[in-house]
Write an enzyme that holds these catalytic residues in place. Structure first.
Site, PDB file in Angstrom:
ATOM      1  N   GLY A   1      -6.961  -5.502   9.161  1.00  0.00           N
ATOM      2  CA  GLY A   1      -8.089  -5.865   8.368  1.00  0.00           C
ATOM      3  C   GLY A   1      -9.432  -6.024   9.251  1.00  0.00           C
TER       4      GLY A   1
ATOM      5  N   LEU B   1      -4.565  -4.163   6.784  1.00  0.00           N
ATOM      6  CA  LEU B   1      -3.993  -5.421   6.578  1.00  0.00           C
ATOM      7  C   LEU B   1      -3.691  -6.391   7.776  1.00  0.00           C
ATOM      8  CD1 LEU B   1      -0.509  -5.843   5.122  1.00  0.00           C
ATOM      9  CD2 LEU B   1      -1.214  -3.941   6.548  1.00  0.00           C
ATOM     10  N   SER B   2      -3.998  -7.542   7.619  1.00  0.00           N
ATOM     11  CA  SER B   2      -3.850  -8.539   8.697  1.00  0.00           C
ATOM     12  C   SER B   2      -4.870  -8.162   9.609  1.00  0.00           C
ATOM     13  CB  SER B   2      -2.319  -8.462   9.062  1.00  0.00           C
ATOM     14  OG  SER B   2      -1.941  -9.876   9.702  1.00  0.00           O
ATOM     15  N   PHE B   3      -4.332  -8.141  11.098  1.00  0.00           N
ATOM     16  CA  PHE B   3      -5.265  -7.745  12.112  1.00  0.00           C
ATOM     17  C   PHE B   3      -5.921  -6.239  11.814  1.00  0.00           C
ATOM     18  CE2 PHE B   3      -5.935  -6.399  16.749  1.00  0.00           C
ATOM     19  CZ  PHE B   3      -7.064  -7.337  16.832  1.00  0.00           C
TER      20      PHE B   3
END
Length: 402
Positions: free
Chosen positions: A233, A229-231
């Site tokens: 991702g 998730l987030s970076f």
């Protein structure tokens, strides 16, 4: 939410902390009471008020634990852990702020006290990695030795292995998955305790993790999935371009290309000069960026970025960023891949490009603001994300009912 705090970044991080309430990481009224006490856009006030709330909740946890009230103690330890993490968040930067180290230390201590009271407590693990190790937790879905599907959780720029329990760990466990949550280079204990910065080739991080899991008797080796998730991702699909033992990959609101994502926030005529264009314009950009870095919340993301990449000069970051890209390598991903974005999130705006370029089995979801899921990583709406993502993943890694 738009009305509780005077700053958009403060609002976003309040929502992030609040969003863990369904999984035991927050109490709505506790978080709102902190928000009301924060003074303007003061980073010191943010730190002090969250720290004070965390300390109060921790004292309650210890009182309940001493009385043998397991459920109450576990809940309070977990909430205290999340509040300590939130307290230290805006202290990220170089040189390392002692308040960040203290907040992380207390976050980890409180989390481990709470996790020890789970029905199936995790094992604190050290995954062998390039002559060293990756710190993390292995959460079993049950106490027997039956091999089960397992998810690897990988984080972003400012998360920790402990926070991963609230973002995706608890939701995975309640669906019957084992969970491996860890700090990789640039994350949590790896950057704060060991000074190990991020690396773009995340396959060289995930492959040792898969090796480790394949040695666990409770892990079904052909049913290991990776969620970033987030970076993370970006990191998760990057790993899947090389690590082909993965049964599935989920990319939650990650950047398709880090340079594009960061350069889009710069004045266009200056961004075009990166990395080695007109020297005079680059000097102008350097002055502008350093000016922004000095602002409390507007400069936080770049101060954080320099820290986790082990850099001191913002121009170094812009030269490094192009290494973190999925362009041209998407077709190397072989496992089924779920890609999502959030409607109001500029970081994941190019997620459809990743989905379009994939040649594997794939799914794309854009989470909507109308459903309360339009913010980065569906903050405040993790239960909606989990419904969509796990309904997809379950069909891949769980065998059909006979």
């Amino acid at each position: 939410m738009g009305t509780l705090l005077r700053d958009d970044l403060f609002e976003a991080q309040l929502l992030r902390a609040l969003g863990y309430a369904p999984y035991g990481g927050a109490d709505v009224a506790e978080c709102l009471s902190v928000a009301r006490r924060i003074s303007g856009t003061s980073l010191t006030s943010w730190h002090d008020e969250w720290s004070a709330q965390a300390a109060r909740v921790l004292a309650g946890a210890e009182e309940s634990a001493s009385a043998g009230n397991v459920a109450s103690a576990r809940s309070a330890f977990f909430r205290a852990s999340n509040y300590f993490r939130t307290a230290g968040l805006f202290a990220m930067g170089t040189p390392v702020d002692p308040r960040l180290i203290a907040a992380h230390t207390r976050e980890v201590e409180a989390f481990r006290q709470g996790a020890a009271l789970l029905a199936h407590p995790p094992t604190i693990v050290q995954v062998p990695y390039e002559g060293s190790s990756l710190p993390g937790y292995f959460f079993p879905a049950a106490d027997d030795d039956e091999p089960r599907p397992t998810v690897i959780l990988t984080n972003g720029y400012d998360g920790t292995a402990e926070e991963l329990y609230f973002t995706n760990g608890a939701a995975s466990l309640e669906r019957g998955y084992n969970v491996l949550a860890f700090d990789g280079p640039g994350q949590g204990a790896m950057i704060l305790d060991d000074g190990v910065p991020f690396r773009p080739d995340w396959e060289n991080v995930i492959t040792p993790v898969v090796d480790f899991l394949e040695q666990q008797v409770t892990v079904a080796p052909k049913r290991i999935a990776l969620i970033g998730l987030s970076f993370g991702g970006y990191l998760a699909p990057r790993a899947a371009t090389v690590e082909h033992r993965l049964a599935a990959c989920i990319s939650d609101c990650g950047p398709y290309d880090l340079f594009d994502a960061t350069a889009s926030r710069l004045p266009g005529f200056l961004a075009k000069q990166l990395p080695d264009g007109n020297p005079a314009l680059l000097r102008l950009l350097d002055r502008l960026v350093k000016g922004v870095m000095g602002r409390p919340t507007a400069g936080w993301a770049l101060r954080r970025n320099l820290m986790v990449h082990g850099l001191t000069d913002p121009m170094e970051f812009f030269r490094l960023a192009p290494q973190y890209t999925l362009k041209g390598i998407e077709d190397r991903i072989q496992c089924p891949t779920f890609v999502c974005s959030a409607e109001n999130d500029d970081l994941s705006i190019n997620a459809p490009k990743l989905h379009h370029a994939l040649t594997c089995a794939k799914e794309y979801v854009q989470f909507a603001a109308a459903d309360g899921a339009g913010e980065h990583c569906e903050s405040g709406a993790r239960t909606l994300f989990h419904r969509r993502a796990f309904d997809w993943l379950d069909h891949i890694v769980f065998p059909p009912t006979l």
